[in-house]
Design a protein around this motif. Sequence first.
Motif, PDB file in Angstrom:
ATOM      1  N   UNK A  61      48.398  35.284  39.996  1.00 42.04           N
ATOM      2  CA  UNK A  61      47.953  35.742  38.679  1.00 42.04           C
ATOM      3  C   UNK A  61      46.607  35.085  38.375  1.00 42.04           C
ATOM      4  N   UNK A  62      45.603  35.891  38.109  1.00 41.11           N
ATOM      5  CA  UNK A  62      44.260  35.388  37.811  1.00 41.11           C
ATOM      6  C   UNK A  62      43.997  35.447  36.307  1.00 41.11           C
ATOM      7  N   UNK A  63      43.123  34.583  35.821  1.00 32.50           N
ATOM      8  CA  UNK A  63      42.731  34.525  34.403  1.00 32.50           C
ATOM      9  C   UNK A  63      43.935  34.292  33.497  1.00 32.50           C
ATOM     10  N   UNK A  64      44.859  33.497  33.965  1.00 34.31           N
ATOM     11  CA  UNK A  64      46.074  33.169  33.212  1.00 34.31           C
ATOM     12  C   UNK A  64      46.186  31.651  33.104  1.00 34.31           C
ATOM     13  N   UNK A  65      46.415  31.149  31.873  1.00 30.77           N
ATOM     14  CA  UNK A  65      46.767  29.738  31.729  1.00 30.77           C
ATOM     15  C   UNK A  65      45.678  28.814  32.283  1.00 30.77           C
ATOM     16  N   UNK A  66      44.410  29.076  31.898  1.00 31.59           N
ATOM     17  CA  UNK A  66      43.327  28.290  32.501  1.00 31.59           C
ATOM     18  C   UNK A  66      42.339  27.690  31.506  1.00 31.59           C
ATOM     19  N   UNK A  77      33.642  37.635  27.981  1.00 29.30           N
ATOM     20  CA  UNK A  77      34.074  36.617  28.956  1.00 29.30           C
ATOM     21  C   UNK A  77      35.047  37.227  29.953  1.00 29.30           C
ATOM     22  N   UNK A  78      35.973  38.037  29.429  1.00 32.10           N
ATOM     23  CA  UNK A  78      36.982  38.650  30.293  1.00 32.10           C
ATOM     24  C   UNK A  78      36.344  39.564  31.332  1.00 32.10           C
ATOM     25  N   UNK A  79      35.502  40.490  30.886  1.00 28.32           N
ATOM     26  CA  UNK A  79      34.924  41.445  31.830  1.00 28.32           C
ATOM     27  C   UNK A  79      34.034  40.741  32.851  1.00 28.32           C
ATOM     28  N   UNK A  80      33.323  39.701  32.412  1.00 32.16           N
ATOM     29  CA  UNK A  80      32.462  38.958  33.341  1.00 32.16           C
ATOM     30  C   UNK A  80      33.278  38.264  34.426  1.00 32.16           C
ATOM     31  N   UNK A  81      34.490  37.839  34.083  1.00 27.80           N
ATOM     32  CA  UNK A  81      35.351  37.155  35.061  1.00 27.80           C
ATOM     33  C   UNK A  81      36.168  38.133  35.893  1.00 27.80           C
ATOM     34  N   UNK A  82      36.595  39.229  35.280  1.00 25.72           N
ATOM     35  CA  UNK A  82      37.490  40.166  35.977  1.00 25.72           C
ATOM     36  C   UNK A  82      36.753  41.041  36.989  1.00 25.72           C
ATOM     37  N   UNK A  83      35.521  41.442  36.683  1.00 28.04           N
ATOM     38  CA  UNK A  83      34.787  42.357  37.566  1.00 28.04           C
ATOM     39  C   UNK A  83      34.620  41.799  38.982  1.00 28.04           C
ATOM     40  N   UNK A  84      34.163  40.554  39.147  1.00 26.11           N
ATOM     41  CA  UNK A  84      34.052  40.034  40.517  1.00 26.11           C
ATOM     42  C   UNK A  84      35.398  39.860  41.213  1.00 26.11           C
ATOM     43  N   UNK A  85      36.461  39.626  40.440  1.00 23.99           N
ATOM     44  CA  UNK A  85      37.794  39.528  41.038  1.00 23.99           C
ATOM     45  C   UNK A  85      38.215  40.874  41.635  1.00 23.99           C
ATOM     46  N   UNK A  89      39.082  41.303  45.548  1.00 24.87           N
ATOM     47  CA  UNK A  89      40.403  41.752  45.991  1.00 24.87           C
ATOM     48  C   UNK A  89      40.303  43.033  46.819  1.00 24.87           C
ATOM     49  N   UNK A  90      39.421  43.942  46.419  1.00 22.60           N
ATOM     50  CA  UNK A  90      39.221  45.153  47.210  1.00 22.60           C
ATOM     51  C   UNK A  90      38.690  44.818  48.604  1.00 22.60           C
ATOM     52  N   UNK A  91      37.784  43.850  48.663  1.00 21.96           N
ATOM     53  CA  UNK A  91      37.229  43.444  49.956  1.00 21.96           C
ATOM     54  C   UNK A  91      38.312  42.848  50.862  1.00 21.96           C
ATOM     55  N   UNK A  92      39.325  42.238  50.243  1.00 22.66           N
ATOM     56  CA  UNK A  92      40.434  41.638  50.992  1.00 22.66           C
ATOM     57  C   UNK A  92      41.571  42.632  51.228  1.00 22.66           C
ATOM     58  N   UNK A  93      41.319  43.897  50.840  1.00 27.37           N
ATOM     59  CA  UNK A  93      42.338  44.947  50.947  1.00 27.37           C
ATOM     60  C   UNK A  93      43.588  44.613  50.144  1.00 27.37           C
TER      61      UNK A  93
END
Length: 310
Positions: A61-66, A77-85, A89-93
Amino acid sequence: MSKPRVVAVGGPTATGKTALSVALAKEFGGEIINADSMQVYKNLNVGTAKPTAEERQGIPHHLLDFLTPETPYSVADFTAAAAPLITQLNAQNRLPLVVGGTGLYISSLLKGVAFETQNTAPVLREQLRQEAEANGPAAMYAKLRELDPDYAAKVHPNNQVRVLRALEAIAVTGKKMSDQQQDALPAEAPYRALCLCLTCRDRNVLYRRIDLRVSRMVDAGILQEAEWVWRNRDIFRTAAQAIGYKEYFPYFEGTQTQAECTEKLKQATRNYAKRQLTWFRNQNDAVWLYVDEDDVLAKATALVRDFLGK
Protein backbone atom coordinates in the motif's frame (compact mmCIF):
# COMPACT_ATOMS: atom_id res chain seq x y z
CA MET A 1 3.47 4.68 -26.96
CA SER A 2 0.55 3.20 -25.01
CA LYS A 3 -0.72 5.04 -21.96
CA PRO A 4 -0.05 3.64 -18.47
CA ARG A 5 -2.97 1.58 -17.19
CA VAL A 6 -4.65 2.15 -13.86
CA VAL A 7 -7.74 0.82 -12.06
CA ALA A 8 -9.51 3.06 -9.56
CA VAL A 9 -11.87 1.83 -6.83
CA GLY A 10 -14.03 4.58 -5.34
CA GLY A 11 -17.42 5.19 -3.80
CA PRO A 12 -18.84 6.13 -0.41
CA THR A 13 -17.53 4.98 2.93
CA ALA A 14 -18.37 1.51 4.32
CA THR A 15 -18.91 -0.15 0.92
CA GLY A 16 -15.95 -2.55 1.02
CA LYS A 17 -13.38 -0.76 -1.16
CA THR A 18 -10.43 -2.17 0.80
CA ALA A 19 -11.54 -5.81 0.60
CA LEU A 20 -12.30 -5.56 -3.12
CA SER A 21 -9.06 -3.79 -4.02
CA VAL A 22 -6.94 -6.28 -2.06
CA ALA A 23 -8.69 -9.18 -3.82
CA LEU A 24 -8.11 -7.56 -7.22
CA ALA A 25 -4.46 -6.89 -6.38
CA LYS A 26 -3.97 -10.55 -5.50
CA GLU A 27 -5.71 -11.68 -8.69
CA PHE A 28 -3.93 -9.35 -11.11
CA GLY A 29 -0.54 -8.71 -9.53
CA GLY A 30 -1.38 -5.23 -8.31
CA GLU A 31 -0.36 -2.73 -5.68
CA ILE A 32 -2.59 -0.17 -3.99
CA ILE A 33 -2.19 3.60 -4.01
CA ASN A 34 -4.20 5.18 -1.19
CA ALA A 35 -6.59 7.94 -2.30
CA ASP A 36 -8.06 8.76 1.10
CA SER A 37 -7.05 12.20 2.35
CA MET A 38 -7.00 11.18 6.03
CA GLN A 39 -5.44 7.70 5.88
CA VAL A 40 -2.11 9.33 5.04
CA TYR A 41 -1.67 10.26 8.73
CA LYS A 42 0.23 8.13 11.23
CA ASN A 43 -1.53 7.06 14.43
CA LEU A 44 -4.96 8.07 13.12
CA ASN A 45 -6.10 4.53 12.45
CA VAL A 46 -9.55 3.91 13.90
CA GLY A 47 -11.26 7.17 12.98
CA THR A 48 -9.99 7.07 9.40
CA ALA A 49 -10.92 3.38 8.91
CA LYS A 50 -7.34 2.77 7.81
CA PRO A 51 -6.88 -0.82 6.58
CA THR A 52 -5.08 -2.96 9.14
CA ALA A 53 -2.07 -5.12 8.31
CA GLU A 54 -4.40 -8.12 8.40
CA GLU A 55 -6.80 -6.49 5.93
CA ARG A 56 -3.93 -5.58 3.58
CA GLN A 57 -2.98 -9.28 3.31
CA GLY A 58 0.60 -8.49 2.35
CA ILE A 59 -0.36 -6.32 -0.64
CA PRO A 60 1.89 -3.21 -0.85
CA HIS A 61 0.00 0.00 0.00
CA HIS A 62 1.52 3.32 -1.10
CA LEU A 63 0.78 6.81 0.30
CA LEU A 64 -0.72 5.27 3.43
CA ASP A 65 0.23 6.02 7.04
CA PHE A 66 3.30 8.11 6.20
CA LEU A 67 2.73 11.68 7.44
CA THR A 68 2.54 13.18 10.93
CA PRO A 69 -0.91 14.69 11.67
CA GLU A 70 0.38 18.28 11.69
CA THR A 71 1.58 18.00 8.06
CA PRO A 72 -0.71 19.60 5.46
CA TYR A 73 -1.71 17.35 2.55
CA SER A 74 -3.63 18.41 -0.53
CA VAL A 75 -4.87 17.07 -3.85
CA ALA A 76 -1.79 18.63 -5.47
CA ASP A 77 0.46 16.68 -3.08
CA PHE A 78 -1.46 13.50 -3.84
CA THR A 79 -1.30 13.76 -7.63
CA ALA A 80 2.39 14.72 -7.52
CA ALA A 81 3.14 11.57 -5.50
CA ALA A 82 0.73 9.16 -7.20
CA ALA A 83 1.62 9.90 -10.85
CA PRO A 84 5.22 8.61 -10.66
CA LEU A 85 4.01 5.56 -8.73
CA ILE A 86 1.65 4.67 -11.58
CA THR A 87 4.50 5.01 -14.08
CA GLN A 88 6.81 2.92 -11.92
CA LEU A 89 4.28 0.13 -11.32
CA ASN A 90 3.44 -0.08 -15.03
CA ALA A 91 7.15 -0.36 -15.82
CA GLN A 92 7.33 -3.28 -13.36
CA ASN A 93 4.27 -4.88 -14.99
CA ARG A 94 2.31 -4.36 -11.76
CA LEU A 95 -1.27 -3.10 -11.80
CA PRO A 96 -1.77 0.21 -9.95
CA LEU A 97 -5.04 0.27 -8.00
CA VAL A 98 -5.97 3.76 -6.83
CA VAL A 99 -8.34 3.23 -3.91
CA GLY A 100 -10.25 5.59 -1.64
CA GLY A 101 -13.28 7.73 -0.97
CA THR A 102 -11.77 11.14 -1.72
CA GLY A 103 -13.32 11.69 -5.13
CA LEU A 104 -11.39 14.87 -5.85
CA TYR A 105 -8.11 12.96 -5.55
CA ILE A 106 -9.17 10.17 -7.90
CA SER A 107 -10.75 12.37 -10.58
CA SER A 108 -7.87 14.89 -10.54
CA LEU A 109 -5.34 12.10 -10.95
CA LEU A 110 -7.18 10.25 -13.74
CA LYS A 111 -7.88 13.48 -15.64
CA GLY A 112 -4.26 14.60 -15.33
CA VAL A 113 -5.04 17.93 -13.66
CA ALA A 114 -1.85 20.02 -13.53
CA PHE A 115 -1.72 21.97 -10.29
CA GLU A 116 0.32 25.14 -10.45
CA THR A 117 3.02 25.57 -7.86
CA GLN A 118 1.70 28.67 -6.18
CA ASN A 119 3.56 31.14 -4.06
CA THR A 120 2.07 30.58 -0.65
CA ALA A 121 1.08 33.60 1.36
CA PRO A 122 1.47 32.74 5.06
CA VAL A 123 0.33 36.18 6.25
CA LEU A 124 -2.77 36.06 4.06
CA ARG A 125 -3.51 32.49 5.15
CA GLU A 126 -3.33 33.51 8.81
CA GLN A 127 -5.60 36.50 8.13
CA LEU A 128 -8.16 34.23 6.49
CA ARG A 129 -7.94 31.76 9.38
CA GLN A 130 -8.54 34.55 11.91
CA GLU A 131 -11.41 35.89 9.82
CA ALA A 132 -12.96 32.40 9.77
CA GLU A 133 -12.62 32.11 13.56
CA ALA A 134 -14.20 35.52 14.06
CA ASN A 135 -17.03 35.28 11.51
CA GLY A 136 -17.67 31.55 11.21
CA PRO A 137 -17.69 29.09 8.29
CA ALA A 138 -20.94 30.40 6.77
CA ALA A 139 -19.47 33.87 6.23
CA MET A 140 -16.34 32.48 4.54
CA TYR A 141 -18.41 30.22 2.31
CA ALA A 142 -20.63 33.19 1.36
CA LYS A 143 -17.48 35.09 0.42
CA LEU A 144 -16.30 32.24 -1.80
CA ARG A 145 -19.76 31.93 -3.38
CA GLU A 146 -19.64 35.63 -4.27
CA LEU A 147 -16.11 35.44 -5.74
CA ASP A 148 -16.34 32.04 -7.44
CA PRO A 149 -19.87 30.57 -7.49
CA ASP A 150 -18.92 27.65 -9.78
CA TYR A 151 -16.21 26.38 -7.44
CA ALA A 152 -18.32 27.08 -4.34
CA ALA A 153 -21.03 24.79 -5.75
CA LYS A 154 -18.54 21.88 -5.59
CA VAL A 155 -17.45 22.52 -1.99
CA HIS A 156 -19.35 21.70 1.17
CA PRO A 157 -19.90 24.89 3.23
CA ASN A 158 -18.27 23.27 6.28
CA ASN A 159 -15.11 22.22 4.42
CA GLN A 160 -13.11 25.16 5.72
CA VAL A 161 -9.79 23.77 4.44
CA ARG A 162 -10.95 23.92 0.81
CA VAL A 163 -12.92 27.15 1.26
CA LEU A 164 -9.95 29.01 2.73
CA ARG A 165 -7.51 27.48 0.24
CA ALA A 166 -9.72 28.69 -2.63
CA LEU A 167 -9.95 32.20 -1.16
CA GLU A 168 -6.16 32.26 -0.73
CA ALA A 169 -5.62 31.08 -4.32
CA ILE A 170 -7.93 33.80 -5.66
CA ALA A 171 -6.10 36.48 -3.66
CA VAL A 172 -2.63 35.25 -4.66
CA THR A 173 -3.24 34.58 -8.36
CA GLY A 174 -6.15 36.88 -9.17
CA LYS A 175 -7.85 33.91 -10.88
CA LYS A 176 -10.92 32.03 -9.75
CA MET A 177 -10.28 28.45 -8.63
CA SER A 178 -12.84 27.17 -11.15
CA ASP A 179 -10.89 28.88 -13.97
CA GLN A 180 -7.60 27.51 -12.63
CA GLN A 181 -9.03 23.99 -12.61
CA GLN A 182 -10.33 24.33 -16.17
CA ASP A 183 -6.98 25.66 -17.39
CA ALA A 184 -5.24 22.74 -15.67
CA LEU A 185 -7.04 20.04 -17.68
CA PRO A 186 -4.90 18.50 -20.43
CA ALA A 187 -6.32 17.90 -23.91
CA GLU A 188 -6.14 14.17 -23.31
CA ALA A 189 -6.22 12.04 -20.14
CA PRO A 190 -2.77 10.63 -19.29
CA TYR A 191 -3.94 7.11 -18.39
CA ARG A 192 -5.92 4.22 -19.76
CA ALA A 193 -8.20 3.92 -16.76
CA LEU A 194 -11.05 1.82 -15.42
CA CYS A 195 -12.96 3.42 -12.55
CA LEU A 196 -15.10 1.10 -10.40
CA CYS A 197 -17.46 2.67 -7.86
CA LEU A 198 -19.12 0.73 -5.06
CA THR A 199 -22.43 1.63 -3.45
CA CYS A 200 -25.74 0.13 -2.30
CA ARG A 201 -28.85 0.21 -4.47
CA ASP A 202 -30.88 0.57 -1.25
CA ARG A 203 -29.69 3.69 0.56
CA ASN A 204 -30.91 2.28 3.88
CA VAL A 205 -28.51 -0.66 3.51
CA LEU A 206 -25.64 1.80 3.10
CA TYR A 207 -26.74 3.69 6.21
CA ARG A 208 -26.92 0.46 8.23
CA ARG A 209 -23.38 -0.41 7.10
CA ILE A 210 -22.22 3.04 8.20
CA ASP A 211 -23.89 2.71 11.62
CA LEU A 212 -22.27 -0.70 12.11
CA ARG A 213 -18.86 0.69 11.13
CA VAL A 214 -19.18 3.53 13.64
CA SER A 215 -20.17 1.08 16.40
CA ARG A 216 -17.09 -0.99 15.60
CA MET A 217 -14.95 2.14 15.70
CA VAL A 218 -16.22 2.87 19.20
CA ASP A 219 -15.29 -0.67 20.27
CA ALA A 220 -11.85 -0.27 18.64
CA GLY A 221 -11.01 2.88 20.61
CA ILE A 222 -11.97 5.86 18.48
CA LEU A 223 -12.52 7.89 21.66
CA GLN A 224 -8.83 7.75 22.57
CA GLU A 225 -7.80 8.88 19.09
CA ALA A 226 -10.38 11.67 19.11
CA GLU A 227 -9.14 12.92 22.48
CA TRP A 228 -5.55 12.99 21.16
CA VAL A 229 -6.70 15.04 18.16
CA TRP A 230 -8.75 17.32 20.42
CA ARG A 231 -5.77 18.00 22.69
CA ASN A 232 -3.63 18.82 19.63
CA ARG A 233 -6.35 20.51 17.58
CA ASP A 234 -4.34 23.73 17.12
CA ILE A 235 -1.56 21.89 15.27
CA PHE A 236 -3.53 18.96 13.80
CA ARG A 237 -5.51 21.38 11.63
CA THR A 238 -6.61 18.89 8.97
CA ALA A 239 -7.30 16.01 11.35
CA ALA A 240 -9.29 18.31 13.64
CA GLN A 241 -11.71 18.89 10.74
CA ALA A 242 -12.05 15.18 9.92
CA ILE A 243 -15.28 13.28 10.39
CA GLY A 244 -14.64 10.82 13.19
CA TYR A 245 -12.86 13.20 15.53
CA LYS A 246 -14.53 16.60 15.70
CA GLU A 247 -17.89 15.01 16.55
CA TYR A 248 -16.44 14.01 19.93
CA PHE A 249 -15.04 17.43 20.82
CA PRO A 250 -18.26 18.41 22.70
CA TYR A 251 -17.79 15.31 24.88
CA PHE A 252 -14.29 16.39 25.90
CA GLU A 253 -15.60 19.91 26.51
CA GLY A 254 -18.32 18.48 28.77
CA THR A 255 -21.27 19.74 26.76
CA GLN A 256 -22.54 16.43 25.30
CA THR A 257 -22.56 12.77 26.28
CA GLN A 258 -20.48 10.18 24.48
CA ALA A 259 -23.67 8.55 23.17
CA GLU A 260 -24.89 11.87 21.72
CA CYS A 261 -21.54 12.40 20.00
CA THR A 262 -21.59 8.88 18.57
CA GLU A 263 -25.05 9.49 17.10
CA LYS A 264 -23.77 12.75 15.66
CA LEU A 265 -20.87 10.86 14.08
CA LYS A 266 -23.25 8.37 12.46
CA GLN A 267 -25.28 11.22 10.98
CA ALA A 268 -22.18 13.11 9.81
CA THR A 269 -20.87 9.97 8.13
CA ARG A 270 -24.19 9.38 6.38
CA ASN A 271 -24.14 12.97 5.12
CA TYR A 272 -20.55 12.51 3.94
CA ALA A 273 -21.55 9.35 2.06
CA LYS A 274 -24.25 11.36 0.23
CA ARG A 275 -21.63 13.91 -0.86
CA GLN A 276 -19.30 11.12 -1.98
CA LEU A 277 -22.10 9.58 -4.05
CA THR A 278 -22.83 12.92 -5.69
CA TRP A 279 -19.17 13.42 -6.56
CA PHE A 280 -18.61 9.98 -8.04
CA ARG A 281 -21.92 10.07 -9.94
CA ASN A 282 -20.63 13.17 -11.74
CA GLN A 283 -17.73 11.11 -13.09
CA ASN A 284 -19.36 9.89 -16.29
CA ASP A 285 -16.94 7.05 -16.97
CA ALA A 286 -17.43 5.26 -13.64
CA VAL A 287 -18.81 1.70 -13.61
CA TRP A 288 -21.14 1.18 -10.64
CA LEU A 289 -21.27 -2.05 -8.63
CA TYR A 290 -23.98 -2.59 -6.01
CA VAL A 291 -22.78 -4.43 -2.93
CA ASP A 292 -26.34 -5.31 -1.86
CA GLU A 293 -27.23 -6.88 -5.23
CA ASP A 294 -24.15 -7.91 -7.18
CA ASP A 295 -21.45 -10.48 -6.67
CA VAL A 296 -19.09 -7.53 -6.60
CA LEU A 297 -15.84 -9.50 -6.67
CA ALA A 298 -16.94 -11.62 -9.65
CA LYS A 299 -18.18 -8.60 -11.62
CA ALA A 300 -15.14 -6.48 -10.80
CA THR A 301 -12.77 -9.32 -11.70
CA ALA A 302 -14.47 -9.75 -15.08
CA LEU A 303 -14.37 -6.01 -15.75
CA VAL A 304 -10.67 -5.74 -14.88
CA ARG A 305 -9.79 -8.83 -16.93
CA ASP A 306 -11.62 -7.38 -19.93
CA PHE A 307 -9.95 -3.97 -19.40
CA LEU A 308 -6.46 -5.49 -19.25
CA GLY A 309 -7.13 -7.65 -22.29
CA LYS A 310 -7.88 -4.72 -24.58
